[in-house]
Design a protein around this motif. Structure first.
Motif, mmCIF file in Angstrom:
data_model
loop_
_atom_site.group_PDB
_atom_site.id
_atom_site.type_symbol
_atom_site.label_atom_id
_atom_site.label_comp_id
_atom_site.label_asym_id
_atom_site.label_seq_id
_atom_site.Cartn_x
_atom_site.Cartn_y
_atom_site.Cartn_z
ATOM 1 N N ASN A 117 -13.931 -14.715 -5.343
ATOM 2 C CA ASN A 117 -13.054 -14.885 -4.181
ATOM 3 C C ASN A 117 -13.002 -13.626 -3.324
ATOM 4 N N VAL B 285 1.316 -8.306 -8.800
ATOM 5 C CA VAL B 285 1.281 -9.760 -8.656
ATOM 6 C C VAL B 285 1.360 -10.352 -10.053
ATOM 7 N N LYS C 275 0.534 -13.618 -12.719
ATOM 8 C CA LYS C 275 -0.352 -14.753 -12.977
ATOM 9 C C LYS C 275 0.481 -16.002 -13.263
ATOM 10 N N PRO C 276 -0.003 -17.167 -12.842
ATOM 11 C CA PRO C 276 -1.180 -17.361 -11.988
ATOM 12 C C PRO C 276 -0.845 -17.002 -10.547
ATOM 13 N N PHE C 277 -1.767 -16.332 -9.863
ATOM 14 C CA PHE C 277 -1.484 -15.898 -8.506
ATOM 15 C C PHE C 277 -2.264 -16.729 -7.491
ATOM 16 N N ASP C 278 -1.706 -16.798 -6.301
ATOM 17 C CA ASP C 278 -2.355 -17.466 -5.181
ATOM 18 C C ASP C 278 -3.361 -16.497 -4.586
ATOM 19 N N THR C 279 -4.632 -16.896 -4.537
ATOM 20 C CA THR C 279 -5.681 -16.011 -4.041
ATOM 21 C C THR C 279 -5.413 -15.558 -2.612
ATOM 22 N N VAL C 280 -4.872 -16.427 -1.790
ATOM 23 C CA VAL C 280 -4.571 -16.069 -0.402
ATOM 24 C C VAL C 280 -3.543 -14.949 -0.351
ATOM 25 N N VAL C 281 -2.518 -15.038 -1.201
ATOM 26 C CA VAL C 281 -1.487 -14.003 -1.258
ATOM 27 C C VAL C 281 -2.087 -12.696 -1.768
ATOM 28 N N TRP D 254 6.383 -12.754 5.080
ATOM 29 C CA TRP D 254 6.701 -14.012 4.406
ATOM 30 C C TRP D 254 7.679 -13.822 3.259
ATOM 31 N N THR E 91 -11.897 -14.216 -9.698
ATOM 32 C CA THR E 91 -11.303 -13.272 -8.749
ATOM 33 C C THR E 91 -12.389 -12.490 -8.023
#
Length: 229
Positions: free
Chosen positions: A22, A101, A103-109, A190, A19
């Protein structure tokens, strides 16, 4: 301009390092800690712009850490949980978190949510374009000074609570649906979990008066413009 500073408190080394990498690749400065007590120390020493806290932390869990941070600061806080249990989510939000958020989370989100919260905090910290204070009974809202008073007493609202109140004040007496508030306040075009709206409305009610925001069952919420409940 300086890079936005994120405090990341995560006990899983793999998740923490991935994380952090990123976030740094996306232009953030990141400070990390592996437990709640260390996270609190880093928060106090470095004054980050946003905190990203895992719920399950050693020494001091993320919920307790969030409460400690919120007692000292209005910076945005995002909770991270391995469980999508509504009770866990609500407890985290009621502790003062602005978002969560799982886990597992989308890094973009995750990055989108961080940037949305930082934009909101920046707007709340600086002057707006709105002219003069708005008055709703015992409530006075100063959009230009980003300040709210109730019976003359200044209220301590988080950036999220402030933006939520301003959104209601834009359309007093108009019913705003949860999806509308989610998009307008949290900037989730979204989509997202509307429970975050309900918890923040309740927190806002606790500060400005429970009667001030009315629930319209099946539709959403509206700000009551009258002087009494």
């Amino acid at each position: 301009m300086s890079k936005p500073h994120v405090l990341l408190v995560e006990d899983d080394e793999v998740i923490r390092e991935a994380t952090q990498l990123n976030l740094e690749r996306d232009g953030f400065r990141v400070s990390t800690a592996a437990d709640g007590e260390a996270g609190l120390a880093v928060f106090r020493a470095e004054g980050p712009d946003l905190a990203l806290l895992d719920v399950m932390l050693p020494l001091m869990n993320g919920i307790s850490l969030c409460r400690r941070i919120r007692a000292e600061s209005l910076i945005p806080v995002i909770m991270v949980s391995a469980r999508d249990d509504p009770i866990d989510i609500v407890v985290g939000l009621e502790a003062g978190a602005d978002d969560y958020v799982t886990k597992p989370f989308d890094t973009v989100v995750l990055l989108a949510r961080i940037r949305a919260l930082l934009r909101r905090a920046q707007r709340a910290a600086g002057p707006d374009q709105d002219p003069g204070p708005l008055r709703f009974g015992d409530l006075e809202i100063d959009p230009d000074g980003v300040q709210v008073r109730r019976n003359g007493k200044v209220l301590a609202l988080t950036p999220t609570e402030m933006k939520l109140l301003l959104r209601f004040a834009e359309s007093p007496g108009t019913v705003l649906g949860r999806e509308t508030l989610l998009e307008g306040v949290w900037e989730y075009a979204w989509g997202g979990d509307t429970r975050v709206v309900d918890v923040h409305v309740q927190r806002l009610r606790n500060k400005i008066g429970a009667h001030r925001i009315e629930t319209v069952r099946g539709f959403g919420y509206k700000l009551r413009a009258g002087s009494t409940g």
